[in-house]
Design a protein around this motif. Structure first.
Motif, PDB file in Angstrom:
ATOM      1  N   THR A 189      10.340  -3.826  42.432  1.00  0.00           N
ATOM      2  CA  THR A 189      11.406  -4.627  43.046  1.00  0.00           C
ATOM      3  C   THR A 189      12.081  -3.850  44.174  1.00  0.00           C
ATOM      4  N   THR A 200       0.719 -13.324  45.812  1.00  0.00           N
ATOM      5  CA  THR A 200       0.899 -12.542  44.585  1.00  0.00           C
ATOM      6  C   THR A 200      -0.395 -12.452  43.800  1.00  0.00           C
ATOM      7  N   ASP A 257       2.289  -8.922  47.003  1.00  0.00           N
ATOM      8  CA  ASP A 257       2.812  -8.498  45.706  1.00  0.00           C
ATOM      9  C   ASP A 257       1.611  -8.138  44.816  1.00  0.00           C
ATOM     10  N   PHE A 291       2.968  -3.933  47.910  1.00  0.00           N
ATOM     11  CA  PHE A 291       3.586  -3.047  46.913  1.00  0.00           C
ATOM     12  C   PHE A 291       2.940  -3.236  45.552  1.00  0.00           C
ATOM     13  N   GLU A 297       9.716   3.353  35.232  1.00  0.00           N
ATOM     14  CA  GLU A 297       9.954   2.405  36.324  1.00  0.00           C
ATOM     15  C   GLU A 297       9.526   3.111  37.603  1.00  0.00           C
TER      16      GLU A 297
HETATM   17  C1  LIG Z   1       6.714  -6.676  37.489  1.00  0.00           C
HETATM   18  C2  LIG Z   1       6.557  -7.464  38.711  1.00  0.00           C
HETATM   19  C3  LIG Z   1       7.369  -7.245  39.824  1.00  0.00           C
HETATM   20  C4  LIG Z   1       8.499  -6.259  39.822  1.00  0.00           C
HETATM   21  O1  LIG Z   1       8.091  -4.936  39.605  1.00  0.00           O
HETATM   22  P1  LIG Z   1       9.061  -3.910  38.855  1.00  0.00           P
HETATM   23  O2  LIG Z   1       8.382  -2.593  39.010  1.00  0.00           O
HETATM   24  O3  LIG Z   1       9.181  -4.355  37.445  1.00  0.00           O
HETATM   25  O4  LIG Z   1      10.366  -3.947  39.575  1.00  0.00           O
HETATM   26  C5  LIG Z   1       7.134  -8.007  40.953  1.00  0.00           C
HETATM   27  N1  LIG Z   1       6.153  -8.944  40.980  1.00  0.00           N
HETATM   28  C6  LIG Z   1       5.364  -9.182  39.928  1.00  0.00           C
HETATM   29  C7  LIG Z   1       4.272 -10.214  40.026  1.00  0.00           C
HETATM   30  C8  LIG Z   1       5.541  -8.457  38.756  1.00  0.00           C
HETATM   31  O5  LIG Z   1       4.746  -8.698  37.710  1.00  0.00           O
END
Ligand SMILES: *Cc1c(COP(=O)(O)O)cnc(C)c1O
Length: 406
Positions: free
Chosen positions: A50, A121, A147, A169, A182
């Motif tokens: 995030t 995503t 994503d 990311f 994390e």
């Molecule tokens: C877990 C997740 C995030 C956020 O990642 P974090 O490291 O938990 O902040 C964003 N997008 C998707 C699809 C995720 O599964």
């Protein structure tokens, strides 16, 4: 070990070894191993996926007057929170029917001359259609932020995901594979953009000793408890308690933090991550072999679909995403399997507009397909601890509930 003490994690995280906590890897092994996997000159480590997304959007916001960010209607709620945290407008885009990926028509309609970025995503290790998204982005003058939170190591037409859009990311959160408890990874193809992302981070991300100490303790606890005997305590007990109270959002850990923590990742956690990262590629290869065989087995049950990748794409396999014929069949399966300790679970509970905390944040978009996907999908862990006999139990429950409904 007796079965009632065993708990399979819902996703196939990379287990730590005690030697990972010893100073073995040099300072930058984590970054260089990840840069190698992603085939880019360098990556940037942030404190969560995030946070990485926040840095990405903050950087783009400085370069444009556009203010909307298009995200899938079925994704991690933290993505919507990150958009709002940046003072941007989240626009949710419905999925294709019976699929995790966004619908091309809905995507086209979600974009206009205010669209700063689109966030394709790679859900649950599966690979999104980047060609389609790039074409829509190009037509609308928007950036693409991939994503790949759950898909570190996946490839699209031979190229690592998270490096095909303008920015990408991955998450290093617990449960997503390689973990710092994390953490997040930022990548960009273009050197100027990489430089801009580093500058945003240098300006916006403080060091917070208390957060770092907490995360280090959590990572240590993960190292101790991430095994079938320890997960009963760390995962199984809170899961059963949440389900007993019918708190589904808590059960899958979709609950919201009051704000998004943003701080630097310390050298000790990077070192631990670096020690473990060396094992990631072979771990992912083993998972892929197991998943592909089990996917085939499941597909012998008529009426259910297992999400896969289209030709030329090669995803990762933290779990199998199974689409049941009806919401009733899905719920019947979960009634028997969710608390069976077999790693069967749900991904995100709702389509984004249906989270109480997000209600009213998106206007009234049509998210019919996302809602249907949320209602019919369940996940089966691809952890190596899920034995063949466990998998056979899951298969027979799924076949049974589909039979009973027919
Ligand atoms: C877990 C997740 C995030 C956020 O990642 P974090 O490291 O938990 O902040 C964003 N997008 C998707 C699809 C995720 O599964």
């Amino acid at each position: 070990m007796p079965d009632r003490w065993r708990e399979i994690p819902p996703t196939a995280g990379l287990p730590l070894r005690w030697r990972d906590f010893l100073p073995r890897a040099g300072a930058n092994v984590l970054e260089s191993t990840l840069a190698g996997i992603l085939d880019v000159p360098s990556v940037q480590i942030e404190c969560s996926g995030t946070a990485a997304l926040v840095i990405a959007m903050t950087t783009l916001k400085q370069m444009s007057g556009r203010r909307s960010v298009v995200i899938p209607a079925y994704t991690c709620p933290l993505v919507a929170l990150a958009v709002m945290h940046c003072g941007l407008l989240p626009v949710v885009c419905d999925l294709q029917r019976n699929h995790f990926d966004v619908s091309p028509e809905a995507l086209e309609q979600s974009c206009n001359d205010d669209t700063l970025a689109i966030v394709p995503t790679h859900l649950g290790g599966r690979v999104a259609d980047l060609n389609m998204v790039s074409a829509v982005a190009r037509r609308n003058g928007a950036w693409v932020i991939e994503d790949a939170a759950q898909s570190l190591g996946a490839t699209y037409q031979g190229r690592p995901v998270a490096t095909l859009g303008d920015i990408g990311f991955c998450s290093l959160a617990v449960g997503k594979g390689l973990t710092l408890y994390e953490g997040g990874v930022l990548a960009a193809r273009d050197e100027n953009l990489r430089q801009a992302l580093r500058e945003t981070s240098a300006q916006a991300v403080p060091y917070r000793a208390a957060w770092e100490a907490l995360r280090l303790a959590q990572l240590f606890a993960y190292g101790m408890l991430y095994r079938p005997g320890g997960l009963r305590l760390a995962y199984g007990v809170p899961l059963r308690r949440a389900l007993k109270r019918n708190r589904l959002i808590d059960a899958v850990g979709d609950d919201f933090p009051p704000s998004i923590p943003i701080h630097r990742v310390g050298t000790i956690r990077r070192m631990i991550g670096g020690n473990a990262a060396i094992r990631l590629a072979s771990f992912l290869a083993m998972l892929s072999e197991q998943a592909i065989a089990r996917k085939k087995d499941l597909e012998r049950i008529s009426g259910l679909t297992v999400m896969g990748d289209s030709h030329g794409n090669d995803g990762t396999w933290p779990f199998l995403m199974v689409l049941m014929p009806t919401a009733r069949a899905r719920d019947a399966a979960l009634a028997r399997l969710w608390t069976a300790g077999l790693g069967v679970s749900r991904l995100f509970i709702h389509a984004l507009p249906d989270y109480p905390r997000l209600a009213g944040k998106f206007g009234t978009p049509d998210v019919t397909n996302a809602r249907d996907f949320a209602a019919r999908m369940l996940t089966i862990s691809n952890s190596p601890w899920l034995l063949d006999r466990d998998f056979a139990t899951i298969q027979s429950v799924l076949a049974g509930v589909i039979d009973a409904a027919a």
